[in-house]
Structures are given as C-alpha cells and as structure tokens.
Write a protein that holds these residues in place. Sequence first.
Motif, PDB file in Angstrom:
ATOM      1  N   GLY A  21       8.816  68.470  39.410  1.00  0.00           N
ATOM      2  CA  GLY A  21       7.950  69.648  39.393  1.00  0.00           C
ATOM      3  C   GLY A  21       6.591  69.388  40.011  1.00  0.00           C
ATOM      4  O   GLY A  21       5.974  70.294  40.589  1.00  0.00           O
ATOM      5  N   ALA A  24       5.665  70.408  43.447  1.00  0.00           N
ATOM      6  CA  ALA A  24       5.250  71.794  43.684  1.00  0.00           C
ATOM      7  C   ALA A  24       3.756  71.878  43.972  1.00  0.00           C
ATOM      8  O   ALA A  24       3.320  72.782  44.689  1.00  0.00           O
ATOM      9  CB  ALA A  24       5.616  72.672  42.494  1.00  0.00           C
ATOM     10  N   SER A  57       5.005  82.577  47.821  1.00  0.00           N
ATOM     11  CA  SER A  57       5.441  81.179  47.674  1.00  0.00           C
ATOM     12  C   SER A  57       4.386  80.346  46.948  1.00  0.00           C
ATOM     13  O   SER A  57       4.726  79.388  46.248  1.00  0.00           O
ATOM     14  CB  SER A  57       5.810  80.566  49.019  1.00  0.00           C
ATOM     15  N   TRP A  60       5.172  81.081  43.429  1.00  0.00           N
ATOM     16  CA  TRP A  60       6.381  80.362  43.042  1.00  0.00           C
ATOM     17  C   TRP A  60       6.080  78.895  42.781  1.00  0.00           C
ATOM     18  O   TRP A  60       6.567  78.315  41.809  1.00  0.00           O
ATOM     19  CB  TRP A  60       7.430  80.478  44.139  1.00  0.00           C
ATOM     20  N   ALA A  61       5.304  78.276  43.652  1.00  0.00           N
ATOM     21  CA  ALA A  61       4.980  76.857  43.483  1.00  0.00           C
ATOM     22  C   ALA A  61       4.183  76.631  42.206  1.00  0.00           C
ATOM     23  O   ALA A  61       4.434  75.672  41.464  1.00  0.00           O
ATOM     24  CB  ALA A  61       4.209  76.341  44.699  1.00  0.00           C
ATOM     25  N   THR A  64       6.539  77.050  39.232  1.00  0.00           N
ATOM     26  CA  THR A  64       7.447  75.898  39.151  1.00  0.00           C
ATOM     27  C   THR A  64       6.727  74.685  38.576  1.00  0.00           C
ATOM     28  O   THR A  64       7.261  73.986  37.707  1.00  0.00           O
ATOM     29  CB  THR A  64       8.030  75.576  40.542  1.00  0.00           C
ATOM     30  N   ALA A  67       6.275  75.277  34.843  1.00  0.00           N
ATOM     31  CA  ALA A  67       7.542  75.265  34.108  1.00  0.00           C
ATOM     32  C   ALA A  67       8.128  73.858  33.983  1.00  0.00           C
ATOM     33  O   ALA A  67       8.665  73.494  32.938  1.00  0.00           O
ATOM     34  CB  ALA A  67       8.551  76.192  34.793  1.00  0.00           C
ATOM     35  N   PHE A  68       8.014  73.064  35.034  1.00  0.00           N
ATOM     36  CA  PHE A  68       8.624  71.739  35.019  1.00  0.00           C
ATOM     37  C   PHE A  68       7.774  70.699  34.290  1.00  0.00           C
ATOM     38  O   PHE A  68       8.297  69.673  33.863  1.00  0.00           O
ATOM     39  CB  PHE A  68       8.895  71.266  36.449  1.00  0.00           C
ATOM     40  N   LEU A 142      15.881  82.214  41.773  1.00  0.00           N
ATOM     41  CA  LEU A 142      15.417  80.821  41.804  1.00  0.00           C
ATOM     42  C   LEU A 142      14.153  80.649  40.970  1.00  0.00           C
ATOM     43  O   LEU A 142      14.026  79.698  40.191  1.00  0.00           O
ATOM     44  CB  LEU A 142      15.152  80.380  43.241  1.00  0.00           C
ATOM     45  N   LEU A 143      13.223  81.565  41.125  1.00  0.00           N
ATOM     46  CA  LEU A 143      11.984  81.516  40.345  1.00  0.00           C
ATOM     47  C   LEU A 143      12.278  81.700  38.862  1.00  0.00           C
ATOM     48  O   LEU A 143      11.750  80.969  38.024  1.00  0.00           O
ATOM     49  CB  LEU A 143      11.009  82.586  40.837  1.00  0.00           C
ATOM     50  N   SER A 145      14.926  80.994  37.302  1.00  0.00           N
ATOM     51  CA  SER A 145      15.651  79.828  36.780  1.00  0.00           C
ATOM     52  C   SER A 145      14.712  78.725  36.314  1.00  0.00           C
ATOM     53  O   SER A 145      15.091  77.899  35.483  1.00  0.00           O
ATOM     54  CB  SER A 145      16.590  79.276  37.858  1.00  0.00           C
ATOM     55  N   THR A 146      13.486  78.713  36.836  1.00  0.00           N
ATOM     56  CA  THR A 146      12.541  77.696  36.375  1.00  0.00           C
ATOM     57  C   THR A 146      12.227  77.873  34.887  1.00  0.00           C
ATOM     58  O   THR A 146      11.909  76.899  34.215  1.00  0.00           O
ATOM     59  CB  THR A 146      11.233  77.707  37.190  1.00  0.00           C
TER      60      THR A 146
END
Length: 188
Positions: A21, A24, A57, A60-61, A64, A67-68, A142-143, A145-146
């Motif tokens: 993560g 990101a 994006s 999104w980054a 991510t 979240a990670f 995809l987003l 799913s994080t």
Amino acid sequence: MSLSHITRILDQIVRIVAMIGCTAIIVLVIVTVYDVLTRYFGVPKVFGLNSTQLQESQYWAHATLFAFVMAWAYTKQTHVRIDLVRDLFGRRAKYVIEMVCILIFLMPFATISGVYSWQYAVRSFASGEVSASTIGLTNLWLLKSTLVVMFAMLTLAGISHFLKCVDGLLGNHDDDPTAVSNAIGGGH
C-alpha cells in the motif's frame, strides 16, 4: 507456550500488505506532480489521460494508501487512545480491557464492515460501475475492493492484538517491556 510465533506471522502479513500500500504514496506524488505540470506548464497529457482521470487517480491512490496501511498502524499502537481511565488500572486489567474491547467493538465492526464492503465491491464489479464523471476512471470496483482488504487486514491485526494480550495475561511478556507496549500500548 507463547503465542508470539502466531502474532509475528499475522503482523508480518499485515506489514507486507501495508508495504504494498505504501507504493500508493509514490503513485500519488507522481500523478500529482504530473497533473500540476500538465495544467500549469503545458506538458502534454499522455496515454489519453485527462485532468479528471488524473484527479480521480490521486483520490484512488490516497484511498489505497489509507486502506492498506490502517491495520499496520493498529499493530504499532499508533491509533488514538483515550487512556484517562484505563491508565488507573494495573497491567493485567489493561490486558483484559484490550481483549474485551477487541471482542465487543473491533472484531464485530471489522467483520460486518468487511462483509458489506465485499458486497459493495461485487455489486460494483457486476454492474460495470464507472466514475460519475463521463470522462472519469472506469472499474470502480477496484477502488471499492480496497475496503475489503482494509477490513480483512484489520481483522488479522485484531486477532494478533488479542493473542498478544492473552500472552500477556499468561505472563509471557513480564520480562519484555516492548512486548507489553505492543500489547497494551505505552505511556503518554
């Protein structure tokens, strides 16, 4: 018998996901700089990207990254604590308080949120959900799913933390101040 071997494995899994993560943040910096260069200095956009996609994006980054890394931060005791009352208790009581709070609050929250996040991501995938902007990013699943990853890692971190507290109650941390701090947090 110490549970530290199990907690090390769980913490390592959470750490590996967090390090993935962390990439990101590199993406976030590169995309942000590129977006600024294309907007203010006339650098041409490549790969058919537009400003909306670049801004999305970045979002999104950032999502991510958060979240990670969240569960890893929990394993490092960097979460917010309100220790006004808890600090009045002894070490054994702190272990019990941690364990009760994990069982009553953290695990149900992570489990329920994980299930709903999974459904949220699956619905997004099945419907082919895209950005609300007509020129935005596609594959919004995809987003989403994080979130599933975030709650799965939080569950693993919660299990690890619970086992650290069990170890502490069994007296396996008595000679190791770092292990005590990892289980019940440090001072102020």
